[in-house]
Design a protein around this motif. Structure first.
Motif, PDB file in Angstrom:
ATOM      1  N   PHE A  34       0.836  -1.186   0.000  1.00  0.00           N
ATOM      2  CA  PHE A  34       0.000   0.000   0.000  1.00  0.00           C
ATOM      3  C   PHE A  34       0.877   1.244   0.000  1.00  0.00           C
ATOM      4  CE2 PHE A  34      -2.660  -3.324   1.577  1.00  0.00           C
ATOM      5  CZ  PHE A  34      -3.879  -3.072   0.967  1.00  0.00           C
ATOM      6  N   LEU A  35       0.525   2.195  -0.846  1.00  0.00           N
ATOM      7  CA  LEU A  35       1.182   3.496  -0.875  1.00  0.00           C
ATOM      8  C   LEU A  35       0.128   4.535  -0.549  1.00  0.00           C
ATOM      9  CD1 LEU A  35       3.358   3.448  -4.118  1.00  0.00           C
ATOM     10  CD2 LEU A  35       4.110   3.220  -1.765  1.00  0.00           C
ATOM     11  N   HIS A  36       0.300   5.209   0.551  1.00  0.00           N
ATOM     12  CA  HIS A  36      -0.670   6.235   0.924  1.00  0.00           C
ATOM     13  C   HIS A  36       0.023   7.357   1.686  1.00  0.00           C
ATOM     14  CE1 HIS A  36      -4.082   8.381   2.397  1.00  0.00           C
ATOM     15  NE2 HIS A  36      -3.711   8.166   3.644  1.00  0.00           N
ATOM     16  N   THR A  37      -0.297   8.551   1.286  1.00  0.00           N
ATOM     17  CA  THR A  37       0.111   9.744   2.008  1.00  0.00           C
ATOM     18  C   THR A  37      -0.854  10.858   1.648  1.00  0.00           C
ATOM     19  OG1 THR A  37       1.919  11.269   2.502  1.00  0.00           O
ATOM     20  CG2 THR A  37       1.733  10.528   0.213  1.00  0.00           C
ATOM     21  N   ARG A  38      -0.885  11.867   2.454  1.00  0.00           N
ATOM     22  CA  ARG A  38      -1.613  13.104   2.133  1.00  0.00           C
ATOM     23  C   ARG A  38      -0.620  14.246   1.900  1.00  0.00           C
ATOM     24  NH1 ARG A  38      -6.389  10.983   1.171  1.00  0.00           N
ATOM     25  NH2 ARG A  38      -7.717  10.532   2.946  1.00  0.00           N
ATOM     26  N   ASP A  39       0.676  13.921   1.939  1.00  0.00           N
ATOM     27  CA  ASP A  39       1.745  14.908   1.887  1.00  0.00           C
ATOM     28  C   ASP A  39       2.464  14.846   0.532  1.00  0.00           C
ATOM     29  OD1 ASP A  39       4.201  16.305   2.192  1.00  0.00           O
ATOM     30  OD2 ASP A  39       4.251  15.856   4.331  1.00  0.00           O
ATOM     31  N   THR A  40       2.390  15.921  -0.227  1.00  0.00           N
ATOM     32  CA  THR A  40       3.032  15.971  -1.540  1.00  0.00           C
ATOM     33  C   THR A  40       4.549  15.792  -1.436  1.00  0.00           C
ATOM     34  OG1 THR A  40       1.283  17.409  -2.354  1.00  0.00           O
ATOM     35  CG2 THR A  40       3.307  17.386  -3.621  1.00  0.00           C
ATOM     36  N   LEU A  41       5.152  16.290  -0.370  1.00  0.00           N
ATOM     37  CA  LEU A  41       6.604  16.125  -0.213  1.00  0.00           C
ATOM     38  C   LEU A  41       6.974  14.647  -0.086  1.00  0.00           C
ATOM     39  CD1 LEU A  41       7.448  19.106   2.175  1.00  0.00           C
ATOM     40  CD2 LEU A  41       7.861  18.938  -0.292  1.00  0.00           C
ATOM     41  N   ILE A  42       6.164  13.894   0.640  1.00  0.00           N
ATOM     42  CA  ILE A  42       6.410  12.450   0.749  1.00  0.00           C
ATOM     43  C   ILE A  42       6.177  11.783  -0.601  1.00  0.00           C
ATOM     44  CG2 ILE A  42       5.555  10.306   1.804  1.00  0.00           C
ATOM     45  CD1 ILE A  42       5.070  11.990   4.375  1.00  0.00           C
ATOM     46  N   ALA A  43       5.101  12.174  -1.300  1.00  0.00           N
ATOM     47  CA  ALA A  43       4.797  11.598  -2.612  1.00  0.00           C
ATOM     48  C   ALA A  43       5.892  11.887  -3.627  1.00  0.00           C
ATOM     49  CB  ALA A  43       3.468  12.129  -3.123  1.00  0.00           C
ATOM     50  N   ASN A  44       6.698  12.894  -3.358  1.00  0.00           N
ATOM     51  CA  ASN A  44       7.772  13.278  -4.266  1.00  0.00           C
ATOM     52  C   ASN A  44       9.133  12.743  -3.811  1.00  0.00           C
ATOM     53  OD1 ASN A  44       8.254  14.607  -6.710  1.00  0.00           O
ATOM     54  ND2 ASN A  44       9.102  16.382  -5.659  1.00  0.00           N
ATOM     55  N   SER A  45       9.118  11.818  -2.855  1.00  0.00           N
ATOM     56  CA  SER A  45      10.386  11.299  -2.329  1.00  0.00           C
ATOM     57  C   SER A  45      10.749   9.962  -2.972  1.00  0.00           C
ATOM     58  CB  SER A  45      10.303  11.126  -0.812  1.00  0.00           C
ATOM     59  OG  SER A  45       9.450  10.045  -0.478  1.00  0.00           O
ATOM     60  N   ASP A  46      12.047   9.725  -3.088  1.00  0.00           N
ATOM     61  CA  ASP A  46      12.549   8.471  -3.664  1.00  0.00           C
ATOM     62  C   ASP A  46      12.142   7.268  -2.812  1.00  0.00           C
ATOM     63  OD1 ASP A  46      13.752   9.775  -5.805  1.00  0.00           O
ATOM     64  OD2 ASP A  46      15.644  10.043  -4.727  1.00  0.00           O
ATOM     65  N   GLU A  47      12.145   7.438  -1.514  1.00  0.00           N
ATOM     66  CA  GLU A  47      11.777   6.335  -0.620  1.00  0.00           C
ATOM     67  C   GLU A  47      10.326   5.899  -0.830  1.00  0.00           C
ATOM     68  OE1 GLU A  47      11.420   5.410   4.156  1.00  0.00           O
ATOM     69  OE2 GLU A  47      12.550   7.157   3.493  1.00  0.00           O
ATOM     70  N   PHE A  48       9.426   6.863  -0.986  1.00  0.00           N
ATOM     71  CA  PHE A  48       8.004   6.545  -1.139  1.00  0.00           C
ATOM     72  C   PHE A  48       7.734   5.781  -2.433  1.00  0.00           C
ATOM     73  CE2 PHE A  48       3.602   7.581  -2.340  1.00  0.00           C
ATOM     74  CZ  PHE A  48       2.933   7.192  -1.183  1.00  0.00           C
ATOM     75  N   ILE A  49       8.404   6.166  -3.524  1.00  0.00           N
ATOM     76  CA  ILE A  49       8.117   5.555  -4.823  1.00  0.00           C
ATOM     77  C   ILE A  49       8.836   4.225  -5.052  1.00  0.00           C
ATOM     78  CG2 ILE A  49       7.591   7.771  -5.887  1.00  0.00           C
ATOM     79  CD1 ILE A  49      10.352   7.504  -7.334  1.00  0.00           C
ATOM     80  N   GLU A  50       9.694   3.830  -4.146  1.00  0.00           N
ATOM     81  CA  GLU A  50      10.483   2.613  -4.327  1.00  0.00           C
ATOM     82  C   GLU A  50       9.637   1.387  -4.694  1.00  0.00           C
ATOM     83  OE1 GLU A  50      13.799   0.646  -5.094  1.00  0.00           O
ATOM     84  OE2 GLU A  50      13.738   2.783  -4.590  1.00  0.00           O
ATOM     85  N   PRO A  51       8.505   1.130  -4.026  1.00  0.00           N
ATOM     86  CA  PRO A  51       7.707  -0.048  -4.399  1.00  0.00           C
ATOM     87  C   PRO A  51       7.175  -0.007  -5.836  1.00  0.00           C
ATOM     88  CG  PRO A  51       7.032   0.772  -2.251  1.00  0.00           C
ATOM     89  CD  PRO A  51       7.978   1.787  -2.827  1.00  0.00           C
ATOM     90  N   LEU A  52       7.026   1.185  -6.411  1.00  0.00           N
ATOM     91  CA  LEU A  52       6.526   1.302  -7.783  1.00  0.00           C
ATOM     92  C   LEU A  52       7.571   0.932  -8.818  1.00  0.00           C
ATOM     93  CD1 LEU A  52       4.511   4.648  -7.515  1.00  0.00           C
ATOM     94  CD2 LEU A  52       3.578   2.323  -7.721  1.00  0.00           C
ATOM     95  N   LYS A  53       8.825   0.966  -8.446  1.00  0.00           N
ATOM     96  CA  LYS A  53       9.903   0.723  -9.413  1.00  0.00           C
ATOM     97  C   LYS A  53       9.842  -0.676 -10.028  1.00  0.00           C
ATOM     98  CE  LYS A  53      12.860   4.365  -8.331  1.00  0.00           C
ATOM     99  NZ  LYS A  53      12.964   5.285  -9.424  1.00  0.00           N
ATOM    100  N   ASN A  54       9.308  -1.641  -9.283  1.00  0.00           N
ATOM    101  CA  ASN A  54       9.192  -3.007  -9.797  1.00  0.00           C
ATOM    102  C   ASN A  54       7.746  -3.481  -9.895  1.00  0.00           C
ATOM    103  OD1 ASN A  54      12.047  -3.510 -10.021  1.00  0.00           O
ATOM    104  ND2 ASN A  54      12.069  -3.522  -7.792  1.00  0.00           N
ATOM    105  N   ALA A  55       6.809  -2.578  -9.691  1.00  0.00           N
ATOM    106  CA  ALA A  55       5.390  -2.955  -9.720  1.00  0.00           C
ATOM    107  C   ALA A  55       4.982  -3.340 -11.135  1.00  0.00           C
ATOM    108  CB  ALA A  55       4.530  -1.805  -9.222  1.00  0.00           C
ATOM    109  N   THR A  56       4.156  -4.369 -11.221  1.00  0.00           N
ATOM    110  CA  THR A  56       3.587  -4.779 -12.505  1.00  0.00           C
ATOM    111  C   THR A  56       2.116  -4.384 -12.605  1.00  0.00           C
ATOM    112  OG1 THR A  56       3.093  -6.955 -11.600  1.00  0.00           O
ATOM    113  CG2 THR A  56       5.187  -6.704 -12.777  1.00  0.00           C
ATOM    114  N   ALA A  57       1.523  -4.050 -11.477  1.00  0.00           N
ATOM    115  CA  ALA A  57       0.120  -3.633 -11.457  1.00  0.00           C
ATOM    116  C   ALA A  57      -0.100  -2.682 -10.280  1.00  0.00           C
ATOM    117  CB  ALA A  57      -0.794  -4.841 -11.326  1.00  0.00           C
ATOM    118  N   VAL A  58      -0.955  -1.701 -10.501  1.00  0.00           N
ATOM    119  CA  VAL A  58      -1.314  -0.746  -9.458  1.00  0.00           C
ATOM    120  C   VAL A  58      -2.821  -0.583  -9.484  1.00  0.00           C
ATOM    121  CG1 VAL A  58      -1.088   1.651  -8.646  1.00  0.00           C
ATOM    122  CG2 VAL A  58       0.879   0.496  -9.694  1.00  0.00           C
TER     123      VAL A  58
END
Length: 176
Positions: A34-58
């Motif tokens: 699960f990826l969830h935040t209400r904070d744009t700064l977090i959504a723009n961080s490398d750590e937050f997006i890490e799970p998407l780098k290998n995701a095949t479905a969202v």
């Protein structure tokens, strides 16, 4: 799974998304994050997006699409979602999770009376499909007339109404 369209009360009811996880597991999904935040700064961080780098479905949940737009537009999260598609992955969603995928965001906000009109702010969607507006609960909530009104003002858009128990599969420049 990105549940950001959920209300605060929905998230407070199940803050670890155990119910949603069970629903995905019951359908055969194994690696669920699960990826969830209400904070744009977090959504723009490398750590937050890490799970998407290998995701095949969202999967983008229902709720209010403006919540998703407010957090993820113009962030690394949106860039990485586009990368999921570019490498052949899929992005799905229901209700608000379907609407956010078009280039125009219907029901982007409230009017002064608190009603969700088809035109609001924000009015920009994720743009996975361009020149399109996806509106949900179309006939079920008698919204087809809203779409007619929108298309009079924005004739450059293709308006697609998605109703309960229906789906649209978009691949490149075609859909079924």
């Amino acid at each position: 799974v990105i549940p950001t369209a959920f209300s605060e009360s929905d998230i407070a009811y199940d803050p670890k998304f155990k119910i949603l996880r069970r629903q995905f597991k019951a359908r055969g999904f194994k690696n669920i994050q699960f990826l969830h935040t209400r904070d744009t700064l977090i959504a723009n961080s490398d750590e937050f997006i890490e799970p998407l780098k290998n995701a095949t479905a969202v999967w983008l949940t229902g709720g209010r699409q403006w919540r998703t737009a407010d957090v993820y537009l113009n962030t690394k999260t949106l860039d990485e979602l586009k990368n999921v598609l570019d490498r052949g992955g899929i992005i799905g969603g229901h209700s608000a999770g379907a609407s956010i995928q078009g280039s125009y965001l219907p029901r982007g906000g409230r009017d002064l009376n608190g009603n969700y009109n088809i035109m609001g702010k924000p009015d920009v969607g994720f743009g996975f499909v361009t020149n399109i507006v996806f509106d949900q609960h179309h006939l079920y909530r008698n919204r087809q007339y809203d779409m007619f009104d929108l298309l009079k003002i924005k004739p450059e858009l293709l308006g697609i109404g998605i109703d309960e128990d229906t789906a649209i599969l978009v691949q490149k420049n075609g859909f079924e």
